[in-house]
Design an enzyme around this catalytic site. Sequence first.
Site, PDB file in Angstrom:
ATOM      1  N   ASN A  99      -2.568   2.712   5.424  1.00  0.00           N
ATOM      2  CA  ASN A  99      -1.604   1.615   5.204  1.00  0.00           C
ATOM      3  C   ASN A  99      -1.510   0.794   6.479  1.00  0.00           C
ATOM      4  O   ASN A  99      -1.753   1.306   7.568  1.00  0.00           O
ATOM      5  CB  ASN A  99      -0.210   2.178   4.918  1.00  0.00           C
ATOM      6  CG  ASN A  99      -0.077   2.699   3.504  1.00  0.00           C
ATOM      7  OD1 ASN A  99      -1.025   2.652   2.726  1.00  0.00           O
ATOM      8  ND2 ASN A  99       1.103   3.196   3.187  1.00  0.00           N
ATOM      9  N   GLY A 100      -1.093  -0.451   6.334  1.00  0.00           N
ATOM     10  CA  GLY A 100      -0.863  -1.274   7.519  1.00  0.00           C
ATOM     11  C   GLY A 100      -2.067  -2.131   7.842  1.00  0.00           C
ATOM     12  O   GLY A 100      -2.938  -2.356   7.000  1.00  0.00           O
ATOM     13  N   CYS A 105       0.814  -1.217   0.000  1.00  0.00           N
ATOM     14  CA  CYS A 105       0.000   0.000   0.000  1.00  0.00           C
ATOM     15  C   CYS A 105       0.846   1.266   0.000  1.00  0.00           C
ATOM     16  O   CYS A 105       1.916   1.311   0.596  1.00  0.00           O
ATOM     17  CB  CYS A 105      -0.885   0.033   1.239  1.00  0.00           C
ATOM     18  SG  CYS A 105      -2.008  -1.345   1.336  1.00  0.00           S
ATOM     19  N   TRP A 150      -2.655  -2.864  -1.625  1.00  0.00           N
ATOM     20  CA  TRP A 150      -2.226  -4.251  -1.800  1.00  0.00           C
ATOM     21  C   TRP A 150      -3.093  -5.056  -0.825  1.00  0.00           C
ATOM     22  O   TRP A 150      -3.001  -4.895   0.387  1.00  0.00           O
ATOM     23  CB  TRP A 150      -0.749  -4.378  -1.458  1.00  0.00           C
ATOM     24  CG  TRP A 150      -0.168  -5.736  -1.722  1.00  0.00           C
ATOM     25  CD1 TRP A 150       0.253  -6.234  -2.926  1.00  0.00           C
ATOM     26  CD2 TRP A 150       0.071  -6.766  -0.766  1.00  0.00           C
ATOM     27  NE1 TRP A 150       0.738  -7.503  -2.761  1.00  0.00           N
ATOM     28  CE2 TRP A 150       0.643  -7.860  -1.456  1.00  0.00           C
ATOM     29  CE3 TRP A 150      -0.141  -6.882   0.610  1.00  0.00           C
ATOM     30  CZ2 TRP A 150       0.997  -9.040  -0.823  1.00  0.00           C
ATOM     31  CZ3 TRP A 150       0.213  -8.068   1.247  1.00  0.00           C
ATOM     32  CH2 TRP A 150       0.778  -9.124   0.527  1.00  0.00           C
ATOM     33  N   LYS A 157      13.774 -16.970  -7.378  1.00  0.00           N
ATOM     34  CA  LYS A 157      13.569 -16.169  -8.596  1.00  0.00           C
ATOM     35  C   LYS A 157      12.632 -16.911  -9.547  1.00  0.00           C
ATOM     36  O   LYS A 157      11.726 -16.314 -10.110  1.00  0.00           O
ATOM     37  CB  LYS A 157      14.895 -15.881  -9.322  1.00  0.00           C
ATOM     38  CG  LYS A 157      15.849 -14.933  -8.642  1.00  0.00           C
ATOM     39  CD  LYS A 157      15.382 -13.498  -8.587  1.00  0.00           C
ATOM     40  CE  LYS A 157      14.570 -13.238  -7.359  1.00  0.00           C
ATOM     41  NZ  LYS A 157      15.231 -12.652  -6.224  1.00  0.00           N
ATOM     42  N   GLU A 175       8.993 -16.902  -8.194  1.00  0.00           N
ATOM     43  CA  GLU A 175       8.380 -15.568  -8.170  1.00  0.00           C
ATOM     44  C   GLU A 175       7.872 -15.123  -9.534  1.00  0.00           C
ATOM     45  O   GLU A 175       6.793 -14.561  -9.642  1.00  0.00           O
ATOM     46  CB  GLU A 175       9.421 -14.523  -7.730  1.00  0.00           C
ATOM     47  CG  GLU A 175       9.642 -14.420  -6.269  1.00  0.00           C
ATOM     48  CD  GLU A 175      10.667 -13.348  -5.967  1.00  0.00           C
ATOM     49  OE1 GLU A 175      10.311 -12.413  -5.262  1.00  0.00           O
ATOM     50  OE2 GLU A 175      11.815 -13.450  -6.439  1.00  0.00           O
ATOM     51  N   ARG A 200       5.907  -0.382  -5.625  1.00  0.00           N
ATOM     52  CA  ARG A 200       5.792  -1.131  -4.370  1.00  0.00           C
ATOM     53  C   ARG A 200       4.923  -2.377  -4.525  1.00  0.00           C
ATOM     54  O   ARG A 200       4.982  -3.272  -3.700  1.00  0.00           O
ATOM     55  CB  ARG A 200       5.176  -0.230  -3.292  1.00  0.00           C
ATOM     56  CG  ARG A 200       6.056   0.926  -2.902  1.00  0.00           C
ATOM     57  CD  ARG A 200       5.264   1.975  -2.164  1.00  0.00           C
ATOM     58  NE  ARG A 200       4.785   1.544  -0.882  1.00  0.00           N
ATOM     59  CZ  ARG A 200       5.404   1.764   0.272  1.00  0.00           C
ATOM     60  NH1 ARG A 200       6.533   2.420   0.278  1.00  0.00           N
ATOM     61  NH2 ARG A 200       4.900   1.357   1.407  1.00  0.00           N
ATOM     62  N   HIS A 205      17.852 -37.754   1.656  1.00  0.00           N
ATOM     63  CA  HIS A 205      17.054 -37.861   2.888  1.00  0.00           C
ATOM     64  C   HIS A 205      15.581 -37.561   2.626  1.00  0.00           C
ATOM     65  O   HIS A 205      14.836 -37.271   3.552  1.00  0.00           O
ATOM     66  CB  HIS A 205      17.627 -36.942   3.962  1.00  0.00           C
ATOM     67  CG  HIS A 205      19.023 -37.295   4.343  1.00  0.00           C
ATOM     68  ND1 HIS A 205      19.340 -38.437   5.038  1.00  0.00           N
ATOM     69  CD2 HIS A 205      20.210 -36.691   4.073  1.00  0.00           C
ATOM     70  CE1 HIS A 205      20.651 -38.517   5.203  1.00  0.00           C
ATOM     71  NE2 HIS A 205      21.198 -37.469   4.619  1.00  0.00           N
ATOM     72  N   GLU A 209      18.205 -18.817  -3.683  1.00  0.00           N
ATOM     73  CA  GLU A 209      17.869 -17.576  -4.378  1.00  0.00           C
ATOM     74  C   GLU A 209      17.442 -17.868  -5.831  1.00  0.00           C
ATOM     75  O   GLU A 209      16.489 -17.270  -6.336  1.00  0.00           O
ATOM     76  CB  GLU A 209      19.072 -16.618  -4.322  1.00  0.00           C
ATOM     77  CG  GLU A 209      18.970 -15.359  -5.145  1.00  0.00           C
ATOM     78  CD  GLU A 209      17.815 -14.447  -4.766  1.00  0.00           C
ATOM     79  OE1 GLU A 209      17.110 -14.722  -3.782  1.00  0.00           O
ATOM     80  OE2 GLU A 209      17.583 -13.469  -5.489  1.00  0.00           O
TER      81      GLU A 209
HETATM   82  C1  F6R Z   1      12.560 -11.549  -3.761  1.00  0.00           C
HETATM   83  C2  F6R Z   1      12.349 -10.336  -3.029  1.00  0.00           C
HETATM   84  C3  F6R Z   1      11.898 -10.427  -1.620  1.00  0.00           C
HETATM   85  C4  F6R Z   1      12.651  -9.406  -0.763  1.00  0.00           C
HETATM   86  C5  F6R Z   1      12.082  -9.385   0.660  1.00  0.00           C
HETATM   87  C6  F6R Z   1      12.861  -8.447   1.545  1.00  0.00           C
HETATM   88  O1  F6R Z   1      12.943 -11.313  -5.074  1.00  0.00           O
HETATM   89  O2  F6R Z   1      12.516  -9.270  -3.548  1.00  0.00           O
HETATM   90  O3  F6R Z   1      12.055 -11.714  -1.107  1.00  0.00           O
HETATM   91  O4  F6R Z   1      14.000  -9.739  -0.760  1.00  0.00           O
HETATM   92  O5  F6R Z   1      10.744  -8.976   0.620  1.00  0.00           O
HETATM   93  O6  F6R Z   1      12.837  -7.156   1.040  1.00  0.00           O
HETATM   94  P1  F6R Z   1      13.895  -6.082   1.490  1.00  0.00           P
HETATM   95  O7  F6R Z   1      15.222  -6.545   1.023  1.00  0.00           O
HETATM   96  O8  F6R Z   1      13.455  -4.816   0.820  1.00  0.00           O
HETATM   97  O9  F6R Z   1      13.817  -6.011   2.978  1.00  0.00           O
END
Ligand code: F6R
Length: 614
Positions: free
Chosen positions: A105-106, A2, A80, A491, A494, A31, A510, A487
């Site tokens: 927000n929140g 948001c 959001w 990716k 996501e 965002r 395992h 990671e």
């Molecule tokens: C994955 C990604 C998220 C952020 C996570 C933390 O591609 O972007 O997993 O890494 O939300 O965000 P930051 O680094 O902004 O605290």
Amino acid sequence: MCGIIGAVLCEGGAGALVDTLGEGLRRLEYRGYDSAGMALVGGDKTIRRARRPGRVRELEQDLGALREGDARTGIAHTRWATHGAPSEANAHPHICNGAVAVVCNGIVENHEELRRAQTEAGFRFTSQTDTEVVAHEICAQVQDGRDLLGAVQAAAAKLKGAYAIGAVAAGEPGRLVGARRGSPLIVGIADGGALIVSDVPALLHVTRDYLVLEEGDVVDIVDGAFTVYDAAGSEVQRELRKSGGDSGAVELGNYRHYMEKEIFEQGRAVADTLEGRLSGGHILEEMFGAGSGALFDRVKFVKCIACGTSFYAAMVARHWFESCGVPCDVEIASEFRYRRHTVPDGALVVAVSQSGETIDTLEALRHARRIGYRDALCICNVAESSLVRESDFVLLTHAGREIGVASTKAFTTQLTALLLLVIALGRRAALAAAAESELVAELRALPTAVARALELNAAVAAVARRFADKRHALYLGRGAHYPVALEGALKLKEISYIHAEAYPAGELKHGPLALVDNDMPVVAVAPNNELLVKIKSNIQEVRARGGQLLVFTAEGAGIRGGDGVTVVEVPSVGDAVSPIVFTVPLQLLAYHVATIKGTDIDKPRNLAKAVTVE
Ligand code: F6R
């Protein structure tokens, strides 16, 4: 996640106000959100509103009607969804009885209790959100005879949770009131006007002058002049700041997506993160700021806290810290923040975050202080973020703005910055001067190594075709390359929506080996280090079960392609920076699979760039 923008503009009329708020919404888009809305208060003491599920550009089609008239006060929001689906009814601003409009927000944690009481008092709910109660609460206070400022203060006292609010009232056309607790809210100060925003970039098209509201603060903006009150209702002054942030939009250039652009910027981003921080065979500790030398002298233990990709960066760093004789532990921020534990002597908490606004990381940092961590350092990409403001020591990654929701250059620059911190602490532990020089040499060679890894683009694009029709994938790695596998899998899931899991390669037998058949692609990260022989055996275990392997290995490691095994050779680099270089082809793989699948790569479904709710 948001975003809020609100403004009182003394000049320019409703058209200028809509333009200002609209541009603010566009600047909040990165965002992540799923609906947007705007409401203006006219001189005729009515509130007019437009809101929609979908993108800001879709909302813009409805803003024509708001441009007419003499409004100079307005609020706007990108939502959001948390409580209630993305729909017009759930989009903000919420209006109560035509008298009060609110953006929030929140999360209001006591919304059910408030909703019950308000329903009994005769308020009618038109949304499933937790935040409509805020509009009703402020409206009830106005009906009791309070002005908007008094109403917001009284309402805020009843709310539990973490929130930031912007409110306008039909009866007070030149007034905007903002309040915060737990979620950031910033006041922008311009000639002939003032704004509230949840994020500094959202006001840079109007002004660079701003102040940050502190916990419990309420700001009262009347005809462009503003007053800040603390939680006790006393007038307070907050430090005026000037933003040095880039006010322009980030151009895509010849790239198809921001994620692609950001992957290809990594050589430059890593070089910028090292700029001015190395000298000969050493690091320059000045980068950590005044007092850091004394801090590092007393550190005996490092606790890293982070979420998502940033957490994986910290996991890699743990290997580096420990190999330099610095005890280190790494914990997911959302778990750490609710866990009590004994804080060892000389403990330093290190928060790692791209945005510096991730609520779990911020709350974990605050929790760390409460339970006895004396010193806090952050590694962050946004100089004007809450995390930077709340940390004692800061090491900025100079990745530049990251727009793609999936983090890429933030990760490789976090690793670069973490390695600098490892050296600073390691030289006080088991890292000898010669070993420091070797690490520094590896860092100096890193931008070129990253650029060479990017040359694998075409080769990786070719193998990506094999993943596009798969539903699952396994990633394997060992040691400091296990978090790299994590990671890579993150990716892929996501942006391509393919279910991908990463395992330490030794863990395969395992349990996860049961999943392997000829329809299960297995990605292995196999650098040429002391674990190579082990991962070669793990590769054989997969192959023996018909698994289709894609092996990213180092030049000269001796892994050959063949039946069911495709090999992509990654440039050979030093052991320490190897996780950074191996990350690049994994990012490219996810990117190319997603382009083949045609997903919304820069704004993957359900995700947000800055995760500002729990
Ligand atoms: C994955 C990604 C998220 C952020 C996570 C933390 O591609 O972007 O997993 O890494 O939300 O965000 P930051 O680094 O902004 O605290």
